[in-house]
Design a protein around this motif. Structure first.
Motif, PDB file in Angstrom:
ATOM      1  N   LEU A  56      63.091  54.843   7.654  1.00 34.77           N
ATOM      2  CA  LEU A  56      63.883  54.683   8.867  1.00 34.77           C
ATOM      3  C   LEU A  56      63.012  54.286  10.042  1.00 34.77           C
ATOM      4  O   LEU A  56      63.345  53.371  10.813  1.00 34.77           O
ATOM      5  CB  LEU A  56      64.639  55.983   9.171  1.00 34.77           C
ATOM      6  CG  LEU A  56      65.610  55.946  10.357  1.00 34.77           C
ATOM      7  CD1 LEU A  56      66.657  54.856  10.162  1.00 34.77           C
ATOM      8  CD2 LEU A  56      66.288  57.302  10.533  1.00 34.77           C
ATOM      9  N   GLN A  57      61.867  54.959  10.177  1.00 36.81           N
ATOM     10  CA  GLN A  57      60.939  54.642  11.260  1.00 36.81           C
ATOM     11  C   GLN A  57      60.420  53.211  11.121  1.00 36.81           C
ATOM     12  O   GLN A  57      60.315  52.476  12.110  1.00 36.81           O
ATOM     13  CB  GLN A  57      59.764  55.629  11.239  1.00 36.81           C
ATOM     14  CG  GLN A  57      58.692  55.369  12.288  1.00 36.81           C
ATOM     15  CD  GLN A  57      59.191  55.579  13.702  1.00 36.81           C
ATOM     16  OE1 GLN A  57      60.029  56.420  13.943  1.00 36.81           O
ATOM     17  NE2 GLN A  57      58.670  54.806  14.649  1.00 36.81           N
ATOM     18  N   ALA A  58      60.139  52.798   9.882  1.00 34.29           N
ATOM     19  CA  ALA A  58      59.646  51.438   9.656  1.00 34.29           C
ATOM     20  C   ALA A  58      60.713  50.404   9.996  1.00 34.29           C
ATOM     21  O   ALA A  58      60.420  49.377  10.615  1.00 34.29           O
ATOM     22  CB  ALA A  58      59.202  51.282   8.199  1.00 34.29           C
ATOM     23  N   ALA A  59      61.959  50.657   9.588  1.00 37.37           N
ATOM     24  CA  ALA A  59      63.049  49.711   9.859  1.00 37.37           C
ATOM     25  C   ALA A  59      63.296  49.575  11.354  1.00 37.37           C
ATOM     26  O   ALA A  59      63.472  48.465  11.876  1.00 37.37           O
ATOM     27  CB  ALA A  59      64.319  50.164   9.151  1.00 37.37           C
ATOM     28  N   ILE A  60      63.298  50.709  12.053  1.00 34.02           N
ATOM     29  CA  ILE A  60      63.566  50.696  13.493  1.00 34.02           C
ATOM     30  C   ILE A  60      62.430  50.026  14.265  1.00 34.02           C
ATOM     31  O   ILE A  60      62.664  49.330  15.256  1.00 34.02           O
ATOM     32  CB  ILE A  60      63.792  52.135  14.009  1.00 34.02           C
ATOM     33  CG1 ILE A  60      65.105  52.693  13.433  1.00 34.02           C
ATOM     34  CG2 ILE A  60      63.832  52.174  15.536  1.00 34.02           C
ATOM     35  CD1 ILE A  60      65.363  54.139  13.784  1.00 34.02           C
ATOM     36  N   SER A  61      61.193  50.227  13.794  1.00 35.08           N
ATOM     37  CA  SER A  61      60.035  49.685  14.516  1.00 35.08           C
ATOM     38  C   SER A  61      59.725  48.241  14.132  1.00 35.08           C
ATOM     39  O   SER A  61      58.685  47.699  14.507  1.00 35.08           O
ATOM     40  CB  SER A  61      58.793  50.556  14.265  1.00 35.08           C
ATOM     41  OG  SER A  61      58.430  50.535  12.902  1.00 35.08           O
ATOM     42  N   PHE A 180      57.074  63.112  13.752  1.00 41.65           N
ATOM     43  CA  PHE A 180      55.772  62.613  14.197  1.00 41.65           C
ATOM     44  C   PHE A 180      54.933  62.112  13.024  1.00 41.65           C
ATOM     45  O   PHE A 180      54.168  61.154  13.165  1.00 41.65           O
ATOM     46  CB  PHE A 180      55.020  63.696  14.982  1.00 41.65           C
ATOM     47  CG  PHE A 180      55.564  63.919  16.361  1.00 41.65           C
ATOM     48  CD1 PHE A 180      55.357  62.988  17.358  1.00 41.65           C
ATOM     49  CD2 PHE A 180      56.314  65.042  16.650  1.00 41.65           C
ATOM     50  CE1 PHE A 180      55.875  63.182  18.636  1.00 41.65           C
ATOM     51  CE2 PHE A 180      56.839  65.248  17.917  1.00 41.65           C
ATOM     52  CZ  PHE A 180      56.617  64.315  18.911  1.00 41.65           C
ATOM     53  N   GLY A 181      55.089  62.749  11.854  1.00 42.48           N
ATOM     54  CA  GLY A 181      54.359  62.305  10.672  1.00 42.48           C
ATOM     55  C   GLY A 181      54.743  60.896  10.271  1.00 42.48           C
ATOM     56  O   GLY A 181      53.883  60.052   9.978  1.00 42.48           O
ATOM     57  N   SER A 182      56.037  60.609  10.248  1.00 42.52           N
ATOM     58  CA  SER A 182      56.503  59.268   9.883  1.00 42.52           C
ATOM     59  C   SER A 182      56.065  58.236  10.913  1.00 42.52           C
ATOM     60  O   SER A 182      55.709  57.103  10.574  1.00 42.52           O
ATOM     61  CB  SER A 182      58.027  59.256   9.740  1.00 42.52           C
ATOM     62  OG  SER A 182      58.665  59.557  10.975  1.00 42.52           O
ATOM     63  N   ASP A 183      56.061  58.636  12.177  1.00 46.40           N
ATOM     64  CA  ASP A 183      55.696  57.730  13.269  1.00 46.40           C
ATOM     65  C   ASP A 183      54.237  57.301  13.151  1.00 46.40           C
ATOM     66  O   ASP A 183      53.920  56.097  13.161  1.00 46.40           O
ATOM     67  CB  ASP A 183      55.947  58.426  14.607  1.00 46.40           C
ATOM     68  CG  ASP A 183      55.836  57.460  15.783  1.00 46.40           C
ATOM     69  OD1 ASP A 183      56.097  56.260  15.585  1.00 46.40           O
ATOM     70  OD2 ASP A 183      55.493  57.900  16.898  1.00 46.40           O
ATOM     71  N   VAL A 184      53.318  58.273  13.030  1.00 54.17           N
ATOM     72  CA  VAL A 184      51.890  57.938  12.978  1.00 54.17           C
ATOM     73  C   VAL A 184      51.527  57.277  11.650  1.00 54.17           C
ATOM     74  O   VAL A 184      50.626  56.417  11.598  1.00 54.17           O
ATOM     75  CB  VAL A 184      51.003  59.185  13.221  1.00 54.17           C
ATOM     76  CG1 VAL A 184      51.247  59.753  14.607  1.00 54.17           C
ATOM     77  CG2 VAL A 184      51.216  60.240  12.159  1.00 54.17           C
ATOM     78  N   LEU A 185      52.229  57.632  10.563  1.00 53.05           N
ATOM     79  CA  LEU A 185      51.947  57.019   9.274  1.00 53.05           C
ATOM     80  C   LEU A 185      52.283  55.528   9.286  1.00 53.05           C
ATOM     81  O   LEU A 185      51.483  54.694   8.836  1.00 53.05           O
ATOM     82  CB  LEU A 185      52.735  57.718   8.161  1.00 53.05           C
ATOM     83  CG  LEU A 185      52.646  57.089   6.770  1.00 53.05           C
ATOM     84  CD1 LEU A 185      51.203  57.066   6.276  1.00 53.05           C
ATOM     85  CD2 LEU A 185      53.526  57.833   5.776  1.00 53.05           C
TER      86      LEU A 185
END
Length: 318
Positions: A56-61, A180-185
């Motif tokens: 999700l974080q990857a798709a949004i970013s 935060f883990g998904s964000d920094v990863l």
């Protein structure tokens, strides 16, 4: 510095996933949900949370390749790496429900994901809903046949007496560390891809996928070394189904995922389909209904070949 962020991301995802599983199971006991149903549904959803947040974080970013290949790579790693290494440690018996329910379900979800992505180069919101509803339907089938299925997922009964306050704290810790883990990863993975000169798709299908499979790998090898009977091929395959139905499905519902890297549809997803399909002949050749060391070595070797071709095709000297 990017490696530090990737490692930190993995650590936070492991911590967050563990606390989310604990709180989810404890909360389920509060609602008097049976132990069997908790193992099949609640725990499975909770253990998919790290992959879900990363995708999700990857798709949004703006990194859809990571979002897709996180799932594709995790499904490959679950069979080639996790199952292969675990079988090298100790033989794994295969329940008949594997080829009656679990394997057909995994192939159906895998083929559906390929069709949706290949059709128009986009996993749309409607297609995400179809995948997620398909997962719900699959769970109903599992529960209906639960008396015939060996559920290997252990549910800790001590979580039935946890206070509401502690459950709330666990939920908060799990949610914050996963976020935060998904964000920094994802940020660290993008940096590594840039510094190595490889695509984000390659990083998603390798580094991130292996990282999110490490906890399951460790648990499976330890259980095999102790000769515990809790290892179930059905549960491992179930996690592949959850990756497609919940991770890809829910991510597409929130943010449609375009295919921006042609390698995903021309190579990576075929490796996923191949690793899934090869399990049937492996369990039907002698010894039947058992995955021993030789079969485990074949799977692990195939995974090594996949990784070799992945990075050599990206121009990385190994």
């Amino acid at each position: 510095m990017d490696i530090f962020w990737v490692v930190l991301g993995f650590v936070l995802l492991v911590i967050g996933g563990e606390y989310l599983v604990r709180s989810s199971v404890a909360l389920s006991f509060k609602f008097n949900i049976s132990r069997m149903v908790i193992g099949m549904t609640v725990v499975s959803f909770a253990t998919s949370a790290p992959e879900l947040l990363v995708s999700l974080q990857a798709a949004i970013s703006g990194s859809p390749d990571i979002a897709i290949n996180n799932v594709v790579g995790s499904n490959i790693a679950n069979i080639g790496l996790v199952l292969g290494l675990t079988a090298l440690v100790g033989s794994i018996s295969v329940d008949k429900s594997f080829y009656k329910i679990n394997w057909p379900g995994m192939m159906l979800f895998s083929i559906a994901a390929y069709y949706f992505l290949k059709n128009d180069g986009l996993l749309s919101q409607v297609e995400g809903i179809i995948l997620f509803l398909g997962l719900i339907a699959f769970l109903f089938v599992l529960i209906k046949h639960s008396n015939k299925i060996k559920v290997a997922e252990e549910v800790d009964d001590t979580l039935a007496v946890v206070s509401n306050f502690r459950i709330g704290i666990w939920l908060l810790i799990g949610a914050v560390t996963l976020y935060f883990g998904s964000d920094v990863l994802v940020d660290g993975a993008k940096g590594i891809a840039s510094s190595l000169g490889v695509s984000e798709a390659a990083i998603g299908v390798s580094l991130i996928a292996v990282g999110t499979s490490v906890p399951e790998l460790a648990a499976s090898i330890i259980a095999a070394a102790k000769q515990e009977k809790a290892i179930s091929l059905g549960n491992l395959i179930g996690s592949n189904i959850f990756n497609i139905g919940s991770v890809l499905g829910l991510t597409a519902i929130i943010k449609p995922i375009p295919v921006s890297s042609p390698e995903i549809l021309s190579s990576d997803i075929f490796w996923m389909l191949g690793f899934s399909a090869i399990l049937i002949p492996l369990i039907l050749i002698p010894k039947r209904l058992e995955i021993g060391r030789i079969k485990g070595f074949i799977l692990f070797l195939a995974y090594g070949i996949f990784m070799y071709f992945l990075f050599t095709s990206e121009g990385v000297k190994l």
